[in-house]
Scaffold this motif. Structure first.
Motif, PDB file in Angstrom:
ATOM      1  N   ASP A 180       1.103  -1.177   0.059  1.00  0.00           N
ATOM      2  CA  ASP A 180       0.065  -0.190   0.055  1.00  0.00           C
ATOM      3  C   ASP A 180       0.921   1.294  -0.187  1.00  0.00           C
ATOM      4  OD1 ASP A 180      -2.321  -1.587  -0.153  1.00  0.00           O
ATOM      5  OD2 ASP A 180      -2.699  -1.410   2.215  1.00  0.00           O
ATOM      6  N   GLU A 221       1.462   3.414  -3.028  1.00  0.00           N
ATOM      7  CA  GLU A 221       0.066   4.265  -3.425  1.00  0.00           C
ATOM      8  C   GLU A 221      -0.032   5.575  -2.875  1.00  0.00           C
ATOM      9  OE1 GLU A 221      -3.520   2.092  -4.550  1.00  0.00           O
ATOM     10  OE2 GLU A 221      -2.303   0.066  -4.854  1.00  0.00           O
ATOM     11  N   THR A 243      -2.973   9.833  -1.354  1.00  0.00           N
ATOM     12  CA  THR A 243      -2.113   9.413  -2.449  1.00  0.00           C
ATOM     13  C   THR A 243      -1.027  10.171  -2.392  1.00  0.00           C
ATOM     14  OG1 THR A 243      -3.394  10.387  -3.950  1.00  0.00           O
ATOM     15  CG2 THR A 243      -4.082   8.322  -3.551  1.00  0.00           C
ATOM     16  N   ASN A 285       1.179   9.799  -9.411  1.00  0.00           N
ATOM     17  CA  ASN A 285       0.890   8.689  -8.492  1.00  0.00           C
ATOM     18  C   ASN A 285       1.693   7.431  -9.372  1.00  0.00           C
ATOM     19  OD1 ASN A 285      -0.579   9.464  -6.405  1.00  0.00           O
ATOM     20  ND2 ASN A 285      -2.463   9.497  -7.427  1.00  0.00           N
ATOM     21  N   HIS A 286       1.433   7.258 -10.651  1.00  0.00           N
ATOM     22  CA  HIS A 286       2.087   6.408 -11.478  1.00  0.00           C
ATOM     23  C   HIS A 286       3.593   6.299 -11.108  1.00  0.00           C
ATOM     24  CE1 HIS A 286       1.933   3.782 -15.414  1.00  0.00           C
ATOM     25  NE2 HIS A 286       2.414   3.324 -14.665  1.00  0.00           N
ATOM     26  N   TYR A 323       4.311   4.981  -7.859  1.00  0.00           N
ATOM     27  CA  TYR A 323       4.487   3.391  -7.733  1.00  0.00           C
ATOM     28  C   TYR A 323       5.387   2.821  -8.423  1.00  0.00           C
ATOM     29  CZ  TYR A 323       1.923  -1.090  -8.617  1.00  0.00           C
ATOM     30  OH  TYR A 323       1.633  -2.210  -8.511  1.00  0.00           O
ATOM     31  N   PHE A 327       0.037  -0.605 -13.343  1.00  0.00           N
ATOM     32  CA  PHE A 327      -0.817   0.415 -12.451  1.00  0.00           C
ATOM     33  C   PHE A 327      -1.864   0.770 -13.020  1.00  0.00           C
ATOM     34  CE2 PHE A 327      -1.299   4.906 -11.491  1.00  0.00           C
ATOM     35  CZ  PHE A 327      -1.174   5.021 -10.104  1.00  0.00           C
ATOM     36  N   ARG A 369      -2.700  -4.124 -10.377  1.00  0.00           N
ATOM     37  CA  ARG A 369      -2.040  -3.400  -9.446  1.00  0.00           C
ATOM     38  C   ARG A 369      -2.084  -4.038  -8.200  1.00  0.00           C
ATOM     39  NH1 ARG A 369      -4.411   0.960 -10.470  1.00  0.00           N
ATOM     40  NH2 ARG A 369      -5.907   1.109  -8.616  1.00  0.00           N
TER      41      ARG A 369
END
Length: 753
Positions: A117, A120, A154, A171-172, A175, A404, A410
């Motif tokens: 987690d 993210e 996030t 966010n990508h 990640y 993702f 994901r």
């Protein structure tokens, strides 16, 4: 001259002086022969790295030790208490293994969930909370969006303050960055501190349990690095699971704890009984199936599994499961995240699709083994395998970039399986439960759901979106070395039929396809059925489970007899003699024994007449693990067999501690003192390290019988004689090379790589 009597014992011939040995033929001022093994020499009875243990010798040592303890306990209270503690030590060891393995498994589950987690976002109430735990205490959480709460942010929300639109790229990026960091740390730690921590470890554990020595594979550094990097690897998002490596972790715990108990520290056969129980513990904490773990150890990995080990395995698996349940790492009062219950009964006609799923699972399992071995062989034989860090980072980068955008790629493997297993409920917010009522409202309305019932709703747009995402996830998982094989392959059309109760049927069929594929890959039957029964609690589905699993094994065996574990054992060249493989060739011991006609003569020792220098030269000029002992070079009458390591340690100890030993000192393997000059240096007496009853066969013994002897007794070598004369030797590797040659494989591949 003395009169000798010819004595034959178990195909071993030796000459014993009639009437016994002469008491003392030396003058009183002559140096006395010293028996080096009157007191135990450190190192005697141990084995070198990458060698096979002598099961018969180890079991004999344990019987002698137990007999001595029993005899002493009859004459002393202290000895009686020691005998009781010795008998109890095995159960205490099982208790410690269960506690340690269960605690480590719980810690791994919690850490992996949190770090997954972390890619993210982060919890504002405490960074140590994962996403689910963070939202538990929130009053703003709804059933429709139970994964959203103001306490969880996030990375885009933390950095930019917005979570919609183009900031999803941020966010990508985060990640992918976290995934690369986790993978980089994992591969660097393995390369720097514990190279044996890579892989699942089950093929190597099978080899170790068969008697092979791999120093450090179950050591403390391997345990520490394996535990840390297992969390990192799972959290990086790679398509792998922690279930197989947990068996390796449990065996590491068992091996380390064995060093605190003398009878397990000094006896390799007894230690392997403990490792068999630890394998059951690993499966117990991996799948929450203690009984299935015991059967897994018995059916799949153990080489020697006495009844006492069965009871202790059961106890250790019970303790491990109880420990993991007490920790409750998933917060669902279950031992695994993807626990599922099937409440609907099955119908007789459903056996047909269950068997078909078994056929597809067997085909897919055989294909997976073939593709996986081809890829691993490519890595071994090309420069691709020379850059493991770059390889891991490239695979992680591709996985993170492609995973993702789609929710089902994901999430972790356990979460995905849980998502696909669970039936739709009244308050289920999953996209796979995106059904509409007759009035057109979505399943988000609890009142509408209750009014219209669960069986009368049609598929909504959310379900169609979930279906094409699952299709992409299927292709993705197949390309990235599949972790959950063929997700929903057989159910894509079924899902689009749009009846609510079909979700339960589809998850059920997915479950059976998953089991069939796992059976096709591992070739497990009884243990797999019991594991899945414990995982689902579905007693009604025992018969279809058995049918699907057995069909899967039959189909996969028709294409290839090897499971994924045996295939990797053969690829790595481990000296493992598979008990399931039949030997059907009509060859004799003389066809396999060494030396061959073109080879130099067999290197042997004589029971007397050789000096320390000659023995040391023979050791230096050869690499053999042991030497036959004969009466003389001319007669070649067999006396016994001595291990190389015992011989080296004994000679070094004699030079260091026995007064007067020089290079010309005689080496004796007899109990009697032969005549010698009073001025001669003292001899080195080594009869106590000599095995006087080595296993022997004749040149005409069929190899089918020889192979059975090696399998059932766990031999490392067997001597070939004819009328008492030594003709050759057959080792475990000779048999493996011969079997490979008979199967049209390269016999030189049977080398530890």
């Amino acid at each position: 001259s003395p009169i000798f009597l010819l004595v034959s014992h178990e195909s071993v011939l030796c000459f014993v002086p009639l009437g016994g040995c002469k008491a003392d033929w030396r003058p009183s001022n002559s140096p006395k022969l010293i028996d080096l093994l009157d007191d135990t020499v450190p190192g005697i009875g141990t084995y070198e790295d990458f060698n096979t243990i002598d099961w018969v010798r180890e079991k004999s040592k344990d019987r002698d030790r137990h007999r001595e303890i029993t005899n002493k306990s009859k004459h002393s209270t202290v000895a009686l208490l020691f005998s009781i503690s010795d008998a109890f030590s095995g159960w205490l060891l099982m208790l410690l293994i269960g506690l340690m393995s269960g605690a480590l498994a719980g810690g791994i589950d919690i850490a992996a969930h949190w770090m997954t987690d972390l890619k993210e976002g982060v919890c504002l109430n405490g960074f140590w909370f994962n996403h689910e735990h963070c939202c538990w205490a929130s009053n703003e959480t709804t059933f429709q969006e139970r994964d959203k709460c103001p306490q969880w942010k996030t990375w885009a929300e933390l950095m930019v303050g917005v979570s919609e639109g183009s900031v999803n790229v941020l966010n990508h990026f985060m990640y992918v960055s976290w995934a690369l960091l986790f993978a980089f740390l994992a591969v660097i730690l393995v390369r720097a501190f514990a190279p044996y921590a890579c892989g699942s470890g089950i093929p190597e554990i099978k080899t170790i349990l068969s008697g092979f020595i791999i120093r450090g594979y179950l050591g403390k550094w391997t345990l520490i690095i394996k535990t840390i990097t297992l969390v990192l690897a799972v959290s990086s998002g790679l398509s792998l699971g922690k279930e197989g490596p947990l068996v390796h972790v449990a065996c590491c715990c068992a091996n380390i704890l064995c060093h605190f108990f003398t009878k397990y520290r000094r006896n390799e056969a007894k230690r392997r009984e403990v490792l068999s129980a630890a394998s059951a513990v690993g499966v117990s904490v991996a799948f929450g199936a203690p009984i299935g773990g015991v059967l897994f150890s018995l059916e799949e990995v153990s080489y020697y599994f006495p009844l006492k080990t069965l009871w202790r395995s059961f106890f250790a698996a019970l303790v491990a499961a109880f420990t993991l349940r007490s920790i409750n790492p998933f917060g669902n009062s279950r031992l695994v995240l993807f626990y599922v219950e099937f409440h609907t009964p099955w119908h007789l006609l459903e056996l047909i699709p269950f068997v078909l799923l078994g056929i597809f699972g067997g085909l897919w399992g055989a294909f997976f083994i073939h593709a996986n071995i081809a890829w691993c062989r490519l890595r071994k034989n090309t420069r691709l395998g020379h850059y493991p860090v770059i390889e891991v980072l490239v695979v992680t980068l591709l996985t993170a970039l492609l995973a993702f955008p789609i929710e089902y790629t994901r999430m972790s493997s356990s979460e995905l399986i849980s998502e696909l297993f669970n039936d739709c409920g009244l308050l289920d917010s999953s996209k796979l439960c995106g059904y509409t009522s007759n009035s057109g409202s979505t399943s988000g309305s609890v009142n509408a759901t209750a009014a219209n019932g669960l069986g009368a709703r049609l598929a909504g747009p959310g379900l169609y979106t979930a279906m094409w995402q699952l299709a992409l996830a299927l292709v993705f998982k197949m390309l990235i070395t599949v972790a959950t094989f063929g997700i929903k392959v057989t159910d894509l059309d079924v899902f689009l039929k749009a009846k609510q109760n079909i979700r339960a049927q589809a998850s059920k069929h997915f479950f059976f396809f998953l089991i069939s594929t796992l059976g096709g890959v591992t070739r497990m039957t009884v243990s797999l059925v019991v594991i899945m029964f414990e995982l689902t609690g579905g007693l009604e589905y025992i018969v279809p489970l058995m049918a699907a699993t057995m069909t899967s094994k039959w189909v996969a065996d028709a294409l290839s007899r090897e499971s994924i574990y045996e295939a990797h054992i053969r690829l790595n060249g481990y000296p493992f003699l598979e008990a399931k493989e039949e030997f059907r060739h009509k060859t004799l011991a003389t066809d396999v024994m060494r030396p061959r006609q073109s080879d130099p003569p067999l290197s042997v020792l004589t029971q007397s007449g050789m000096s320390v220098e000659e023995v040391e030269r023979l050791i230096a000029d050869t690499t053999y693990s042991g030497f036959p002992v004969v009466i003389s070079q001319q007669s070649q009458r067999l006396v016994g067999f001595v291990l190389r390591r015992d011989l080296v340690i004994s000679l070094e100890n004699a030079r260091r501690h026995q007064e007067g030993v020089v290079s010309v000192s005689a080496v004796l393997f007899t109990e009697c003192d032969p005549p010698a000059s009073p001025s001669a240096p003292p001899a080195v007496k080594l009869h106590n390290i000599l095995d006087l009853s080595p296993f022997t066969v004749t040149v005409h013994t069929p190899m089918e019988i020889v192979v059975d002897i090696f399998r059932k007794l766990g031999l490392r070598q067997c001597l070939v004689i004819q009328n008492g004369r030594l003709l050759g030797i057959i080792t475990k590797k000779d048999i493996l090379k011969h079997m490979a040659q008979m199967a049209n494989r390269d016999p030189e591949s049977i080398l530890f790589n």
